[in-house]
Motif scaffolding. Structure first.
Motif, PDB file in Angstrom:
ATOM      1  N   THR A  50       0.778  -1.274   0.038  1.00  0.00           N
ATOM      2  CA  THR A  50      -0.077   0.196   0.000  1.00  0.00           C
ATOM      3  C   THR A  50       0.872   1.131  -0.055  1.00  0.00           C
ATOM      4  O   THR A  50       0.289   2.434  -0.050  1.00  0.00           O
ATOM      5  N   SER A  51       2.153   1.140   0.084  1.00  0.00           N
ATOM      6  CA  SER A  51       3.103   2.330   0.159  1.00  0.00           C
ATOM      7  C   SER A  51       2.577   3.084  -1.258  1.00  0.00           C
ATOM      8  O   SER A  51       3.241   2.452  -2.284  1.00  0.00           O
ATOM      9  N   PRO A  52       2.723   4.568  -1.036  1.00  0.00           N
ATOM     10  CA  PRO A  52       2.536   5.161  -2.357  1.00  0.00           C
ATOM     11  C   PRO A  52       3.841   5.376  -2.982  1.00  0.00           C
ATOM     12  O   PRO A  52       5.119   5.252  -2.511  1.00  0.00           O
ATOM     13  N   LYS A  53       3.901   5.395  -4.238  1.00  0.00           N
ATOM     14  CA  LYS A  53       4.736   5.699  -4.998  1.00  0.00           C
ATOM     15  C   LYS A  53       5.607   7.206  -5.008  1.00  0.00           C
ATOM     16  O   LYS A  53       4.709   8.125  -4.859  1.00  0.00           O
ATOM     17  N   PRO A  54       6.864   7.355  -4.893  1.00  0.00           N
ATOM     18  CA  PRO A  54       7.245   8.673  -4.989  1.00  0.00           C
ATOM     19  C   PRO A  54       6.630   9.172  -6.165  1.00  0.00           C
ATOM     20  O   PRO A  54       6.564   8.782  -7.202  1.00  0.00           O
ATOM     21  N   PRO A  55       6.732  10.656  -6.278  1.00  0.00           N
ATOM     22  CA  PRO A  55       6.147  11.430  -7.450  1.00  0.00           C
ATOM     23  C   PRO A  55       7.050  11.206  -8.557  1.00  0.00           C
ATOM     24  O   PRO A  55       8.392  11.083  -8.444  1.00  0.00           O
ATOM     25  N   ALA A  56       6.513  11.176  -9.714  1.00  0.00           N
ATOM     26  CA  ALA A  56       7.414  11.049 -10.856  1.00  0.00           C
ATOM     27  C   ALA A  56       8.362  12.298 -11.072  1.00  0.00           C
ATOM     28  O   ALA A  56       8.086  13.619 -10.621  1.00  0.00           O
ATOM     29  N   SER A  57       9.347  12.292 -11.714  1.00  0.00           N
ATOM     30  CA  SER A  57      10.376  13.275 -11.647  1.00  0.00           C
ATOM     31  C   SER A  57      10.675  13.562 -13.268  1.00  0.00           C
ATOM     32  O   SER A  57      11.529  13.008 -13.770  1.00  0.00           O
ATOM     33  N   PRO A  58       9.696  14.218 -13.920  1.00  0.00           N
ATOM     34  CA  PRO A  58       9.793  14.303 -15.332  1.00  0.00           C
ATOM     35  C   PRO A  58      11.094  14.796 -16.120  1.00  0.00           C
ATOM     36  O   PRO A  58      11.340  14.628 -17.073  1.00  0.00           O
ATOM     37  N   SER A  59      11.353  16.023 -15.481  1.00  0.00           N
ATOM     38  CA  SER A  59      12.314  16.901 -15.885  1.00  0.00           C
ATOM     39  C   SER A  59      13.773  16.665 -15.072  1.00  0.00           C
ATOM     40  O   SER A  59      14.612  17.602 -14.715  1.00  0.00           O
ATOM     41  N   GLU A  60      14.248  15.141 -15.135  1.00  0.00           N
ATOM     42  CA  GLU A  60      15.599  15.204 -14.550  1.00  0.00           C
ATOM     43  C   GLU A  60      16.255  14.281 -15.606  1.00  0.00           C
ATOM     44  O   GLU A  60      15.839  13.139 -16.187  1.00  0.00           O
ATOM     45  N   LYS A  61      17.299  14.613 -16.002  1.00  0.00           N
ATOM     46  CA  LYS A  61      18.114  13.974 -17.219  1.00  0.00           C
ATOM     47  C   LYS A  61      19.554  14.587 -17.185  1.00  0.00           C
ATOM     48  O   LYS A  61      19.836  15.485 -16.873  1.00  0.00           O
ATOM     49  N   CYS A  62      20.305  13.637 -17.449  1.00  0.00           N
ATOM     50  CA  CYS A  62      21.725  13.895 -17.684  1.00  0.00           C
ATOM     51  C   CYS A  62      22.282  13.126 -18.895  1.00  0.00           C
ATOM     52  O   CYS A  62      21.880  12.038 -19.151  1.00  0.00           O
ATOM     53  N   THR A  90      25.446  17.603 -19.201  1.00  0.00           N
ATOM     54  CA  THR A  90      24.509  18.299 -19.263  1.00  0.00           C
ATOM     55  C   THR A  90      23.592  17.669 -18.172  1.00  0.00           C
ATOM     56  O   THR A  90      23.428  16.562 -18.480  1.00  0.00           O
ATOM     57  N   VAL A  91      23.165  18.292 -17.263  1.00  0.00           N
ATOM     58  CA  VAL A  91      22.453  17.978 -16.178  1.00  0.00           C
ATOM     59  C   VAL A  91      21.080  18.955 -16.082  1.00  0.00           C
ATOM     60  O   VAL A  91      21.214  20.114 -15.736  1.00  0.00           O
ATOM     61  N   LEU A  92      19.752  18.244 -16.189  1.00  0.00           N
ATOM     62  CA  LEU A  92      18.664  18.985 -15.861  1.00  0.00           C
ATOM     63  C   LEU A  92      18.044  18.443 -14.897  1.00  0.00           C
ATOM     64  O   LEU A  92      17.822  17.375 -14.457  1.00  0.00           O
ATOM     65  N   LYS A  93      17.823  19.291 -13.636  1.00  0.00           N
ATOM     66  CA  LYS A  93      17.023  18.978 -12.697  1.00  0.00           C
ATOM     67  C   LYS A  93      16.096  20.012 -12.205  1.00  0.00           C
ATOM     68  O   LYS A  93      16.601  21.314 -11.947  1.00  0.00           O
ATOM     69  N   GLY A  94      14.882  19.719 -12.124  1.00  0.00           N
ATOM     70  CA  GLY A  94      13.747  20.850 -12.064  1.00  0.00           C
ATOM     71  C   GLY A  94      13.758  21.839 -12.904  1.00  0.00           C
ATOM     72  O   GLY A  94      13.865  21.576 -14.149  1.00  0.00           O
ATOM     73  N   SER A  95      13.985  23.335 -12.879  1.00  0.00           N
ATOM     74  CA  SER A  95      13.959  24.266 -13.661  1.00  0.00           C
ATOM     75  C   SER A  95      15.539  24.640 -14.036  1.00  0.00           C
ATOM     76  O   SER A  95      15.718  25.600 -14.598  1.00  0.00           O
ATOM     77  N   THR A  96      16.500  23.842 -13.238  1.00  0.00           N
ATOM     78  CA  THR A  96      17.782  24.156 -13.555  1.00  0.00           C
ATOM     79  C   THR A  96      18.704  23.234 -14.524  1.00  0.00           C
ATOM     80  O   THR A  96      18.559  22.059 -14.371  1.00  0.00           O
ATOM     81  N   LEU A  97      19.402  23.964 -15.398  1.00  0.00           N
ATOM     82  CA  LEU A  97      20.168  23.188 -16.455  1.00  0.00           C
ATOM     83  C   LEU A  97      21.637  23.613 -16.316  1.00  0.00           C
ATOM     84  O   LEU A  97      21.994  24.481 -16.206  1.00  0.00           O
ATOM     85  N   LEU A  98      22.443  22.669 -15.899  1.00  0.00           N
ATOM     86  CA  LEU A  98      23.831  22.728 -15.613  1.00  0.00           C
ATOM     87  C   LEU A  98      24.719  21.911 -16.786  1.00  0.00           C
ATOM     88  O   LEU A  98      24.307  21.122 -16.944  1.00  0.00           O
TER      89      LEU A  98
END
Ligand code: I3S
Length: 128
Positions: free
Chosen positions: A3-15, A39-47
């Motif tokens: 029954t444990s909920p899944k963590p929310p999806a993180s659509p905008s994380e990529k490297c 190149t690393v995308l995390k949230g609204s930050t692109l590094l």
């Protein structure tokens, strides 16, 4: 437990590796300087982290930092028009403070994935 909920999806994380150049800074055109970047995308930050190899300047402007970060909020991404680059599969990323970047990989699949991820990030953070 089941029954444990899944963590929310993180659509905008990529490297991954990507080639990048600034083309406009503070609204003014700057000379291209293609660099390969981790190149690393995390949230609204692109590094962009500097790739291998020496050198003290990164991303023009005489910066000594090995990284360069941009905030995607309020930005836009689209395929670069032909006149912006002779390469195929190039993205044009416009961000705040009059900065424009081109992003490119030889692998069009890679570029397509980045396009989607950047669009997702920009729309997910549109109201911040
Ligand atoms: O838009 P441009 O000036 O044709 O961009 C090319 C130049 O940056 C070139 O270097 P030079 O500054 O030494 O001419 C680069 O080698 C090319 O890759 C740039 O064009 P593309 O079309 O590849 O983005």
């Amino acid at each position: 437990s089941p029954t444990s909920p899944k963590p929310p999806a993180s659509p905008s994380e990529k490297c991954g590796p990507l080639n990048v150049t600034k083309i406009t800074e503070h609204g003014k055109r700057v000379r291209k300087n293609w660099m390969s970047s981790w190149t690393v995308l995390k949230g609204s930050t692109l590094l962009f982290a500097k790739g291998q190899g020496g050198g003290t300047s990164w991303f023009g402007g005489g910066q000594s930092k090995p990284e360069f970060t941009v905030d995607l909020r309020g930005g836009s991404v689209d395929w670069a028009p032909k006149e912006k680059s002779s390469k195929k599969h190039v993205l044009e990323l416009k961000i705040r403070q009059g900065m424009e970047l081109l992003l490119w990989s030889e692998d069009d699949g890679v570029v397509n994935e980045w396009f989607k991820a950047l669009q997702d990030s920009i729309s997910a953070h549109a109201w911040e």
